[in-house]
Design a protein around this motif. Structure first.
Motif, PDB file in Angstrom:
ATOM      1  N   UNK A  53     -20.104 -16.762  55.501  1.00 48.99           N
ATOM      2  CA  UNK A  53     -20.450 -16.799  54.084  1.00 48.99           C
ATOM      3  C   UNK A  53     -21.030 -15.484  53.558  1.00 48.99           C
ATOM      4  N   UNK A  54     -21.917 -14.860  54.315  1.00 50.38           N
ATOM      5  CA  UNK A  54     -22.505 -13.582  53.862  1.00 50.38           C
ATOM      6  C   UNK A  54     -21.426 -12.514  53.699  1.00 50.38           C
ATOM      7  N   UNK A  55     -20.513 -12.451  54.659  1.00 54.08           N
ATOM      8  CA  UNK A  55     -19.416 -11.485  54.577  1.00 54.08           C
ATOM      9  C   UNK A  55     -18.504 -11.812  53.399  1.00 54.08           C
ATOM     10  N   UNK A  56     -18.273 -13.109  53.170  1.00 55.58           N
ATOM     11  CA  UNK A  56     -17.435 -13.524  52.038  1.00 55.58           C
ATOM     12  C   UNK A  56     -18.069 -13.099  50.723  1.00 55.58           C
ATOM     13  N   UNK A  57     -19.368 -13.300  50.597  1.00 55.53           N
ATOM     14  CA  UNK A  57     -20.076 -12.887  49.377  1.00 55.53           C
ATOM     15  C   UNK A  57     -19.884 -11.400  49.145  1.00 55.53           C
ATOM     16  N   UNK A  58     -20.017 -10.616  50.198  1.00 55.18           N
ATOM     17  CA  UNK A  58     -19.824  -9.169  50.075  1.00 55.18           C
ATOM     18  C   UNK A  58     -18.413  -8.847  49.593  1.00 55.18           C
ATOM     19  N   UNK A  59     -17.413  -9.525  50.147  1.00 60.22           N
ATOM     20  CA  UNK A  59     -16.027  -9.279  49.737  1.00 60.22           C
ATOM     21  C   UNK A  59     -15.805  -9.666  48.283  1.00 60.22           C
ATOM     22  N   UNK A  60     -16.330 -10.830  47.879  1.00 55.29           N
ATOM     23  CA  UNK A  60     -16.173 -11.260  46.486  1.00 55.29           C
ATOM     24  C   UNK A  60     -16.895 -10.315  45.529  1.00 55.29           C
ATOM     25  N   UNK A  61     -18.071  -9.852  45.922  1.00 55.41           N
ATOM     26  CA  UNK A  61     -18.806  -8.912  45.069  1.00 55.41           C
ATOM     27  C   UNK A  61     -18.055  -7.593  44.912  1.00 55.41           C
ATOM     28  N   UNK A  62     -17.377  -7.149  45.965  1.00 52.57           N
ATOM     29  CA  UNK A  62     -16.561  -5.940  45.855  1.00 52.57           C
ATOM     30  C   UNK A  62     -15.370  -6.188  44.922  1.00 52.57           C
ATOM     31  N   UNK A  63     -14.752  -7.364  45.027  1.00 51.15           N
ATOM     32  CA  UNK A  63     -13.643  -7.701  44.118  1.00 51.15           C
ATOM     33  C   UNK A  63     -14.124  -7.694  42.672  1.00 51.15           C
ATOM     34  N   UNK A  64     -15.304  -8.250  42.434  1.00 45.94           N
ATOM     35  CA  UNK A  64     -15.877  -8.318  41.086  1.00 45.94           C
ATOM     36  C   UNK A  64     -16.251  -6.925  40.586  1.00 45.94           C
ATOM     37  N   UNK A  65     -16.737  -6.075  41.476  1.00 45.44           N
ATOM     38  CA  UNK A  65     -17.079  -4.701  41.079  1.00 45.44           C
ATOM     39  C   UNK A  65     -15.834  -3.953  40.601  1.00 45.44           C
ATOM     40  N   UNK A  66     -14.707  -4.256  41.209  1.00 50.78           N
ATOM     41  CA  UNK A  66     -13.443  -3.621  40.823  1.00 50.78           C
ATOM     42  C   UNK A  66     -12.871  -4.258  39.568  1.00 50.78           C
ATOM     43  N   UNK A  67     -12.971  -5.582  39.477  1.00 50.08           N
ATOM     44  CA  UNK A  67     -12.393  -6.328  38.350  1.00 50.08           C
ATOM     45  C   UNK A  67     -13.430  -7.350  37.887  1.00 50.08           C
ATOM     46  N   UNK A  68     -14.241  -6.958  36.924  1.00 48.58           N
ATOM     47  CA  UNK A  68     -15.406  -7.745  36.516  1.00 48.58           C
ATOM     48  C   UNK A  68     -15.059  -9.152  36.028  1.00 48.58           C
ATOM     49  N   UNK A  69     -13.909  -9.331  35.411  1.00 45.56           N
ATOM     50  CA  UNK A  69     -13.542 -10.629  34.860  1.00 45.56           C
ATOM     51  C   UNK A  69     -12.668 -11.446  35.827  1.00 45.56           C
ATOM     52  N   UNK A  70     -12.883 -11.303  37.093  1.00 38.25           N
ATOM     53  CA  UNK A  70     -12.116 -11.980  38.137  1.00 38.25           C
ATOM     54  C   UNK A  70     -12.749 -13.357  38.370  1.00 38.25           C
ATOM     55  N   UNK A  71     -12.319 -14.322  37.593  1.00 38.86           N
ATOM     56  CA  UNK A  71     -12.912 -15.656  37.605  1.00 38.86           C
ATOM     57  C   UNK A  71     -12.909 -16.290  38.990  1.00 38.86           C
ATOM     58  N   UNK A  93     -23.214 -17.326  39.629  1.00 36.24           N
ATOM     59  CA  UNK A  93     -21.808 -16.977  39.866  1.00 36.24           C
ATOM     60  C   UNK A  93     -20.875 -17.952  39.146  1.00 36.24           C
ATOM     61  N   UNK A  94     -21.186 -19.245  39.200  1.00 33.09           N
ATOM     62  CA  UNK A  94     -20.355 -20.231  38.497  1.00 33.09           C
ATOM     63  C   UNK A  94     -20.399 -20.020  36.983  1.00 33.09           C
ATOM     64  N   UNK A  95     -21.567 -19.673  36.468  1.00 34.47           N
ATOM     65  CA  UNK A  95     -21.687 -19.408  35.027  1.00 34.47           C
ATOM     66  C   UNK A  95     -20.840 -18.200  34.632  1.00 34.47           C
ATOM     67  N   UNK A  96     -20.822 -17.174  35.465  1.00 36.85           N
ATOM     68  CA  UNK A  96     -19.970 -16.009  35.191  1.00 36.85           C
ATOM     69  C   UNK A  96     -18.497 -16.406  35.207  1.00 36.85           C
ATOM     70  N   UNK A  97     -18.118 -17.267  36.143  1.00 30.59           N
ATOM     71  CA  UNK A  97     -16.732 -17.744  36.191  1.00 30.59           C
ATOM     72  C   UNK A  97     -16.386 -18.507  34.913  1.00 30.59           C
ATOM     73  N   UNK A  98     -17.328 -19.317  34.428  1.00 33.82           N
ATOM     74  CA  UNK A  98     -17.098 -20.099  33.199  1.00 33.82           C
ATOM     75  C   UNK A  98     -16.967 -19.205  31.973  1.00 33.82           C
ATOM     76  N   UNK A  99     -17.642 -18.066  31.970  1.00 30.28           N
ATOM     77  CA  UNK A  99     -17.503 -17.127  30.852  1.00 30.28           C
ATOM     78  C   UNK A  99     -16.071 -16.602  30.761  1.00 30.28           C
ATOM     79  N   UNK A 100     -15.451 -16.415  31.919  1.00 29.30           N
ATOM     80  CA  UNK A 100     -14.080 -15.900  31.969  1.00 29.30           C
ATOM     81  C   UNK A 100     -13.069 -17.018  31.742  1.00 29.30           C
TER      82      UNK A 100
END
Length: 178
Positions: A53-71, A93-100
């Protein structure tokens, strides 16, 4: 050195449940194309499936850093946080997804679940209601909202939700039990 081949190999391994092979292929893909949000996202999905899970969070955060609106990256980052019982971070994180993706009932359902886990039942009900407004056949959300109403002593509303769940799927043991 052909990045797309590594990506497709990772995707194929992932779909055939060879998660270690998928992770190796995605790592090679990201060595060649480190600014590819989808590559980081797919790597995060594999890491969740591996229980990392910690590694997954890091990967998702990198994806979001590249593409901020990546729901989907926001959503699955929330899933990973929730698996670690980091509920406030999952909620954010869920609230950010809902914004997109404000019309995705699954996101609102998950926001409701986090509020319920935090003991904020009225907020859980509000978010479950948004999910129902988007999909009035969503069995699990009626059960969840009904349970919140029940916990608050609002039995008439709870019965309405449990009856609706039975109507949706009369073989739902959870609805009958409630």
């Amino acid at each position: 050195t052909y990045s797309e081949a590594w990506y497709e190999l990772g995707y194929s391994y992932e779909n055939s449940d060879n998660l270690k092979g998928a992770l190796e292929a995605y790592n090679k893909f990201l060595e060649i194309d480190p600014y590819n949000a989808t590559g980081w996202y797919n790597k995060g999905i594999v890491q969740i499936r591996l229980g990392e899970m910690e590694k997954a969070i890091n990967s998702f955060e990198l994806a979001i850093a590249i593409k901020e609106n990546f729901s989907s990256a926001w959503f699955n980052c929330g899933v990973a946080y929730a698996n670690l019982n980091r509920l406030k971070e999952a909620l954010n994180a869920f609230i950010e997804a809902a914004k997109v993706e404000p019309y995705d009932e699954i996101i609102w359902y998950n926001i409701g679940q986090i509020y319920e886990d935090l003991g904020e039942l009225k907020k859980a009900i509000q978010n479950y209601t948004k999910a129902i407004e988007l999909d009035n056949e969503f069995l699990e959300v009626f059960l969840a909202r009904g349970s919140c109403y029940d916990a608050l002593g609002e039995y008439e509303h709870a019965l309405d939700d449990f009856n609706r769940a039975i109507f949706i799927s009369d073989d739902s043991g959870d609805a009958w039990f409630a």
